[in-house]
Design a protein around this motif. Structure first.
Motif, PDB file in Angstrom:
ATOM      1  N   GLY A 150      24.495  36.631  30.980  1.00 24.54           N
ATOM      2  CA  GLY A 150      24.311  37.732  31.463  1.00 24.54           C
ATOM      3  C   GLY A 150      24.551  38.145  32.848  1.00 24.54           C
ATOM      4  N   LYS A 151      25.032  37.345  33.621  1.00 26.80           N
ATOM      5  CA  LYS A 151      25.044  37.242  35.134  1.00 26.80           C
ATOM      6  C   LYS A 151      26.379  38.319  35.473  1.00 26.80           C
ATOM      7  N   GLN A 152      26.151  39.259  36.410  1.00 26.53           N
ATOM      8  CA  GLN A 152      27.289  39.927  37.062  1.00 26.53           C
ATOM      9  C   GLN A 152      27.450  39.965  38.398  1.00 26.53           C
ATOM     10  N   PHE A 153      28.699  40.201  39.031  1.00 27.74           N
ATOM     11  CA  PHE A 153      28.808  40.319  40.250  1.00 27.74           C
ATOM     12  C   PHE A 153      29.615  41.512  40.597  1.00 27.74           C
ATOM     13  N   ASP A 154      29.328  41.880  42.028  1.00 26.33           N
ATOM     14  CA  ASP A 154      30.018  43.146  42.249  1.00 26.33           C
ATOM     15  C   ASP A 154      31.340  42.796  43.109  1.00 26.33           C
ATOM     16  N   PHE A 155      31.612  41.623  43.395  1.00 29.59           N
ATOM     17  CA  PHE A 155      32.988  41.286  43.875  1.00 29.59           C
ATOM     18  C   PHE A 155      33.461  39.943  43.430  1.00 29.59           C
ATOM     19  N   ILE A 156      34.611  39.928  42.788  1.00 24.51           N
ATOM     20  CA  ILE A 156      35.046  38.495  42.678  1.00 24.51           C
ATOM     21  C   ILE A 156      36.557  38.443  42.954  1.00 24.51           C
ATOM     22  N   PHE A 157      36.643  37.176  43.421  1.00 18.80           N
ATOM     23  CA  PHE A 157      38.115  36.935  43.947  1.00 18.80           C
ATOM     24  C   PHE A 157      38.454  35.731  43.210  1.00 18.80           C
ATOM     25  N   VAL A 158      39.841  35.965  42.416  1.00 15.91           N
ATOM     26  CA  VAL A 158      40.563  34.800  41.900  1.00 15.91           C
ATOM     27  C   VAL A 158      41.910  34.539  42.458  1.00 15.91           C
ATOM     28  N   ASP A 159      41.830  32.952  42.753  1.00 19.52           N
ATOM     29  CA  ASP A 159      43.054  32.586  43.357  1.00 19.52           C
ATOM     30  C   ASP A 159      43.280  31.151  42.619  1.00 19.52           C
ATOM     31  N   SER A 160      43.566  31.173  41.311  1.00 16.40           N
ATOM     32  CA  SER A 160      43.680  29.763  40.783  1.00 16.40           C
ATOM     33  C   SER A 160      45.125  30.055  40.044  1.00 16.40           C
ATOM     34  N   VAL A 161      45.344  29.128  38.856  1.00 13.71           N
ATOM     35  CA  VAL A 161      46.482  29.041  38.590  1.00 13.71           C
ATOM     36  C   VAL A 161      47.131  30.431  37.597  1.00 13.71           C
ATOM     37  N   LYS A 162      48.340  30.709  38.278  1.00 16.31           N
ATOM     38  CA  LYS A 162      48.794  32.373  37.725  1.00 16.31           C
ATOM     39  C   LYS A 162      48.660  32.296  36.133  1.00 16.31           C
ATOM     40  N   SER A 163      49.212  31.402  35.637  1.00 16.62           N
ATOM     41  CA  SER A 163      49.378  31.436  34.286  1.00 16.62           C
ATOM     42  C   SER A 163      48.339  31.487  33.548  1.00 16.62           C
ATOM     43  N   GLU A 164      47.176  31.112  34.143  1.00 17.17           N
ATOM     44  CA  GLU A 164      45.793  31.236  33.339  1.00 17.17           C
ATOM     45  C   GLU A 164      45.057  32.808  33.451  1.00 17.17           C
ATOM     46  N   TYR A 165      45.863  33.657  34.316  1.00 14.43           N
ATOM     47  CA  TYR A 165      45.111  34.835  34.587  1.00 14.43           C
ATOM     48  C   TYR A 165      45.068  35.724  32.999  1.00 14.43           C
ATOM     49  N   PRO A 166      46.125  35.609  32.150  1.00 20.35           N
ATOM     50  CA  PRO A 166      45.935  36.309  31.138  1.00 20.35           C
ATOM     51  C   PRO A 166      44.534  36.044  30.234  1.00 20.35           C
ATOM     52  N   PHE A 217      40.004  39.266  30.749  1.00 25.12           N
ATOM     53  CA  PHE A 217      38.815  39.863  30.038  1.00 25.12           C
ATOM     54  C   PHE A 217      37.532  39.431  30.292  1.00 25.12           C
ATOM     55  N   LYS A 218      37.250  38.127  30.611  1.00 22.73           N
ATOM     56  CA  LYS A 218      35.995  37.419  30.874  1.00 22.73           C
ATOM     57  C   LYS A 218      35.746  37.786  32.275  1.00 22.73           C
ATOM     58  N   ILE A 219      36.585  37.953  33.557  1.00 20.33           N
ATOM     59  CA  ILE A 219      36.490  38.328  34.804  1.00 20.33           C
ATOM     60  C   ILE A 219      35.822  39.835  34.497  1.00 20.33           C
ATOM     61  N   GLN A 220      36.344  40.781  33.633  1.00 12.66           N
ATOM     62  CA  GLN A 220      35.889  42.124  33.616  1.00 12.66           C
ATOM     63  C   GLN A 220      34.743  42.292  33.101  1.00 12.66           C
ATOM     64  N   ALA A 221      34.304  41.296  32.090  1.00 12.41           N
ATOM     65  CA  ALA A 221      33.008  41.005  31.594  1.00 12.41           C
ATOM     66  C   ALA A 221      31.770  40.640  32.702  1.00 12.41           C
ATOM     67  N   LEU A 222      32.330  40.051  33.698  1.00  8.28           N
ATOM     68  CA  LEU A 222      31.193  39.469  34.793  1.00  8.28           C
ATOM     69  C   LEU A 222      31.175  40.466  36.001  1.00  8.28           C
ATOM     70  N   LEU A 223      32.044  41.814  35.766  1.00  9.77           N
ATOM     71  CA  LEU A 223      31.893  42.679  36.909  1.00  9.77           C
ATOM     72  C   LEU A 223      30.835  43.686  36.705  1.00  9.77           C
ATOM     73  N   LYS A 224      30.023  43.993  37.673  1.00 12.19           N
ATOM     74  CA  LYS A 224      29.270  44.879  37.675  1.00 12.19           C
ATOM     75  C   LYS A 224      29.854  46.435  37.680  1.00 12.19           C
ATOM     76  N   LYS A 225      29.110  47.426  37.413  1.00 13.97           N
ATOM     77  CA  LYS A 225      29.745  48.916  37.327  1.00 13.97           C
ATOM     78  C   LYS A 225      30.068  49.039  38.981  1.00 13.97           C
ATOM     79  N   LYS A 226      31.206  49.570  38.990  1.00 14.39           N
ATOM     80  CA  LYS A 226      31.712  50.054  40.540  1.00 14.39           C
ATOM     81  C   LYS A 226      32.071  48.528  41.381  1.00 14.39           C
ATOM     82  N   GLY A 227      32.011  47.683  40.342  1.00 18.15           N
ATOM     83  CA  GLY A 227      32.512  46.318  40.884  1.00 18.15           C
ATOM     84  C   GLY A 227      34.014  45.925  41.139  1.00 18.15           C
ATOM     85  N   VAL A 228      34.446  45.261  42.108  1.00 20.36           N
ATOM     86  CA  VAL A 228      35.728  44.964  42.261  1.00 20.36           C
ATOM     87  C   VAL A 228      36.165  43.689  42.214  1.00 20.36           C
TER      88      VAL A 228
END
Ligand SMILES: C[S@@+](CC[C@H](N)C(=O)[O-])C[C@H]1O[C@@H](n2cnc3c(N)ncnc32)[C@H](O)[C@@H]1O
Length: 232
Positions: free
Chosen positions: A144-160, A164-175
């Motif tokens: 149930g952990k969340q972050f207010d800032f997430i930066f993803v710089d991994s394999v592009k083809s993994e992004y899709p 949704f998982k990254i969105q689930a990890l974002l706090k309200k007003k998070g970026v």
């Protein structure tokens, strides 16, 4: 794209890439903007290290924008997927004077070791995790952990598949920021046949984020293209 132009394109891509130069911005503009501000000597040393050792890092112009975003947002806790040698990690930390907790994940043990050395020299501390990003993300979601800032710089083809998982990890007003979403401009027009799959996956990803309710998504054409997602 014909065989000849494909070859030329590859050569120019490698040359520009290892000079830490964007391919979506004309080189004279990239040079002007990346030299506009003095960077910390350690970051410049990392840029040279990346260029000599042919290790991919975030392009300096994109790193600059990441720093501005960090300063404006002043996040309490950052998650980074794709530490590499720690160039983006340290760019964020320098911007925030080291006052933010960062958990950074990379599956490549050799790169994590190099990142560890650079981070040690900066005097900052980072929670470095050597593991697959998906595993780490899954366990954070389970906690149930969340972050207010997430930066993803991994394999592009993994992004899709990460989206949704990254969105689930974002706090309200998070970026959340994803790098390389324009993939040298391939998602906007022609692309070499061998990049068909990754280009199409990136296009699917961009269509998903555009339509996801409760979030806004913007593409910023800097570096190799940054996607900025904000949770409303
Ligand atoms: C472009 S490099 C990151 C550069 C880094 N952000 C910097 O500026 O120094 C991409 C990194 O993502 C890592 N990576 C790719 N897929 C991953 C995954 N599923 N989990 C963890 N790391 C991954 C690779 O090992 C590689 O080091």
């Amino acid at each position: 794209m014909g065989i000849r132009s494909k070859k030329n394109h590859k050569a120019s891509y490698l040359k520009e890439r290892w000079h830490n130069r964007s391919e979506i911005t004309p080189p004279y503009i990239e040079d002007f903007t990346s030299q506009f501000n003095e960077r910390e000597p350690l970051l410049k040393e990392m840029e040279s290290f990346a260029s000599v050792n042919k290790v991919p890092i975030l392009l300096p112009s994109a790193a600059r924008l990441l720093q501005v975003m960090c300063r404006l947002k002043q996040p309490e806790e950052i998650l980074e997927i794709g530490t590499g040698i720690g160039y983006s990690t340290l760019s964020m930390l320098f911007a925030l004077n080291g006052k933010t907790r960062i958990t950074s994940v990379d599956a490549n043990a050799e790169r994590i070791q190099i990142a560890e050395k650079f981070i040690k020299r900066s005097g900052f501390s980072v929670n470095l995790i050597c593991n697959d990003g998906f595993d780490v993300i899954r366990s954070f979601i389970a906690e149930g952990k969340q972050f207010d800032f997430i930066f993803v710089d991994s394999v592009k083809s993994e992004y899709p598949f990460m989206n949704f998982k990254i969105q689930a990890l974002l706090k309200k007003k998070g970026v959340a920021i994803f790098d390389n979403v324009l993939f040298r401009g391939y998602v906007c027009g022609n692309y070499p046949e061998k990049y068909r799959r990754s280009t199409n996956l990136l296009k699917i990803f961009l269509n998903h984020v555009k339509e996801y309710p409760g979030f806004t998504a913007s593409i910023i054409p800097v570096g190799d293209g940054l996607l900025v997602i904000e949770r409303k």
